[in-house]
Scaffold this active site. Structure first.
Site, short mmCIF file in Angstrom:
data_model
loop_
_atom_site.label_atom_id
_atom_site.label_comp_id
_atom_site.label_asym_id
_atom_site.label_seq_id
_atom_site.Cartn_x
_atom_site.Cartn_y
_atom_site.Cartn_z
N ASP A 13 0.72 -1.10 0.13
CA ASP A 13 -0.02 -0.03 -0.12
C ASP A 13 0.77 1.26 -0.07
O ASP A 13 2.20 1.18 0.13
CB ASP A 13 -0.80 -0.08 1.35
CG ASP A 13 -1.72 1.18 1.46
OD1 ASP A 13 -2.35 1.60 0.41
OD2 ASP A 13 -1.82 1.75 2.50
N LEU A 14 0.32 2.28 -0.38
CA LEU A 14 1.22 3.54 -0.42
C LEU A 14 1.03 4.64 0.79
O LEU A 14 1.83 4.75 1.62
CB LEU A 14 1.13 4.32 -1.99
CG LEU A 14 1.69 5.54 -1.94
CD1 LEU A 14 3.26 5.52 -1.99
CD2 LEU A 14 1.27 6.10 -3.25
N ASP A 15 -0.24 5.13 0.68
CA ASP A 15 -0.69 6.31 1.76
C ASP A 15 -0.53 5.69 3.10
O ASP A 15 -1.15 4.50 3.46
CB ASP A 15 -1.92 6.60 1.35
CG ASP A 15 -2.09 7.28 -0.01
OD1 ASP A 15 -1.28 8.06 -0.22
OD2 ASP A 15 -2.88 6.82 -0.61
N THR A 21 1.15 10.24 3.46
CA THR A 21 -0.05 11.01 2.71
C THR A 21 -1.36 10.78 3.62
O THR A 21 -2.39 11.58 3.17
CB THR A 21 -0.04 10.58 1.40
OG1 THR A 21 0.21 9.20 1.05
CG2 THR A 21 0.88 11.40 0.28
N LYS A 49 -9.45 5.55 5.38
CA LYS A 49 -7.83 5.02 4.99
C LYS A 49 -8.18 3.87 4.19
O LYS A 49 -8.88 2.85 4.52
CB LYS A 49 -7.22 4.40 6.28
CG LYS A 49 -6.60 5.62 7.10
CD LYS A 49 -5.79 5.19 8.13
CE LYS A 49 -5.55 6.24 9.26
NZ LYS A 49 -4.94 5.48 10.41
N SER A 120 -2.05 0.45 -4.42
CA SER A 120 -2.89 1.55 -3.64
C SER A 120 -4.18 2.08 -4.44
O SER A 120 -4.28 1.80 -5.74
CB SER A 120 -1.91 2.83 -3.92
OG SER A 120 -2.51 3.93 -3.42
N ALA A 121 -5.16 2.22 -3.83
CA ALA A 121 -6.43 2.96 -4.64
C ALA A 121 -6.32 4.11 -5.01
O ALA A 121 -7.04 4.69 -5.57
CB ALA A 121 -7.44 2.64 -3.30
N LYS A 151 -10.93 -1.72 -1.73
CA LYS A 151 -10.62 -2.40 -0.66
C LYS A 151 -12.01 -2.04 0.31
O LYS A 151 -12.39 -1.26 0.23
CB LYS A 151 -9.51 -1.87 0.08
CG LYS A 151 -8.11 -1.90 -0.69
CD LYS A 151 -6.96 -0.97 0.01
CE LYS A 151 -5.86 -1.21 -1.04
NZ LYS A 151 -4.50 -0.34 -0.58
N GLU A 175 0.18 -2.92 4.75
CA GLU A 175 -1.21 -2.13 5.04
C GLU A 175 -1.30 -1.17 6.40
O GLU A 175 -0.87 -1.55 7.40
CB GLU A 175 -2.29 -2.76 5.00
CG GLU A 175 -2.79 -2.81 3.63
CD GLU A 175 -3.60 -1.73 3.00
OE1 GLU A 175 -3.83 -0.65 3.61
OE2 GLU A 175 -3.76 -1.47 1.78
N ASP A 176 -1.74 0.15 6.30
CA ASP A 176 -2.14 0.86 7.57
C ASP A 176 -3.61 0.91 7.98
O ASP A 176 -3.76 1.61 8.72
CB ASP A 176 -1.59 2.23 7.45
CG ASP A 176 -2.29 3.25 6.39
OD1 ASP A 176 -2.66 2.67 5.28
OD2 ASP A 176 -2.54 4.11 6.62
C1 G6P Z 1 -5.68 5.66 -0.80
C2 G6P Z 1 -5.91 6.32 0.45
C3 G6P Z 1 -7.11 6.90 0.73
C4 G6P Z 1 -7.84 7.66 -0.64
C5 G6P Z 1 -7.49 6.34 -1.80
C6 G6P Z 1 -7.92 7.19 -3.29
O1 G6P Z 1 -6.24 4.34 -0.47
O2 G6P Z 1 -5.65 5.48 1.70
O3 G6P Z 1 -7.44 7.65 1.79
O4 G6P Z 1 -9.03 8.09 -0.70
O5 G6P Z 1 -6.10 6.20 -1.90
O6 G6P Z 1 -6.92 8.23 -3.37
P1 G6P Z 1 -6.96 9.27 -4.74
O7 G6P Z 1 -5.43 9.90 -4.76
O8 G6P Z 1 -7.22 8.62 -5.77
O9 G6P Z 1 -8.05 10.25 -4.28
MG MG Z 2 -2.82 3.16 3.34
#
Ligand code: G6P
Ligand code: MG
Length: 223
Positions: A13-15, A21, A49, A120-121, A151, A175-176
């Site tokens: 996962d990224l954020d 972020t 999240k 990452s989403a 997710k 994942e967080d």
């Molecule tokens: C990640 C973050 C979410 C965010 C989603 C979509 O999963 O944890 O908080 O809403 O990405 O991100 P975006 O940059 O496409 O709005």
């Molecule tokens: Mg995350």
């Protein structure tokens, strides 16, 4: 039970895992919630999240009992407004925004021949990786636009293993978010949670902080 020696790949996962972020997403959503008159709570923020942009907006509107107050076009405009604010913050990021220990961990994984993919989403993931100087580490990124389900559905983690040509059982997902841990478990990968052990109780292993995420510490949980 998966053995450490079985692991060949890591699906990230990224954020909130590679970079901070998740705080920027939270701030931008909080700002939007305030402007809509929706009361912000920590639980609402934590629940967002890992959740896609439009699903996050729906959750915020629902929390304020406003889910029927906007047309689809208005909802898209609200999500675009949040994204503009979020991207302005992303554009200020530098490699200093990589979370503690994560660059060393990525370097170690690469040096030892593990395969890496990104699950990452976020549609902003390539931009964020660029700001962090990590584009070269992730040539394999699941395209969130290609997903039927976000997710906690396992689809994104299943695709993350597919990109590596690995069986999910050979992969660790990081994942967080509780929704993300559920997705990793559903995909049949080993789940590594980063954060609060109560929130991430479903994970196979939980580390309080990214600085604890090392191959040596992971091996302790799997052997
Ligand atoms: C990640 C973050 C979410 C965010 C989603 C979509 O999963 O944890 O908080 O809403 O990405 O991100 P975006 O940059 O496409 O709005
Ligand atoms: Mg995350």
């Amino acid at each position: 039970m998966t053995k450490f020696a079985d692991i060949k790949g890591f699906v990230f996962d990224l954020d909130g895992v590679i970079t901070d972020t998740s705080i920027l997403h939270g701030t931008a959503w909080h700002q939007l919630a305030d402007s809509l008159g929706v009361t912000w709570t920590k639980e609402l923020g934590d629940g967002l999240k890992g959740i896609s942009r439009m699903d996050s907006l729906e959750m915020i509107l629902k929390a304020g009992h406003k889910e029927n107050d906007y047309t689809q076009a208005q909802k898209e405009a609200l999500a675009a407004q949040k994204n503009t604010n979020y991207v302005a913050e992303v554009d200020k990021m530098t490699p200093a925004n990589i979370l503690p220990g994560m660059k060393a961990f990525l370097d170690d994984l690469r040096a030892k021949g593990y395969q890496l993919s990104l699950a990452s989403a976020s549609k902003n993931a390539p931009r964020v990786l660029g700001k962090l100087g990590l584009t070269d580490y992730f040539p394999k990124i699941v395209d969130p636009a290609s997903l039927k389900h976000g997710k906690p559905d396992p689809e994104i983690y299943t695709k993350g293993a597919e990109l590596l040509n690995l069986d999910p059982a050979q992969c660790i997902g990081l994942e967080d978010a509780a929704a993300g841990v559920q997705a990793i478990n559903g995909a049949g990968e080993t789940s590594l949670g980063i954060g609060d052990a109560t929130e991430l109780g479903a994970a196979d292993m939980v580390f309080a902080d990214t600085s604890e995420v090392t191959l040596a510490n992971i091996a302790k949980h799997l052997d």
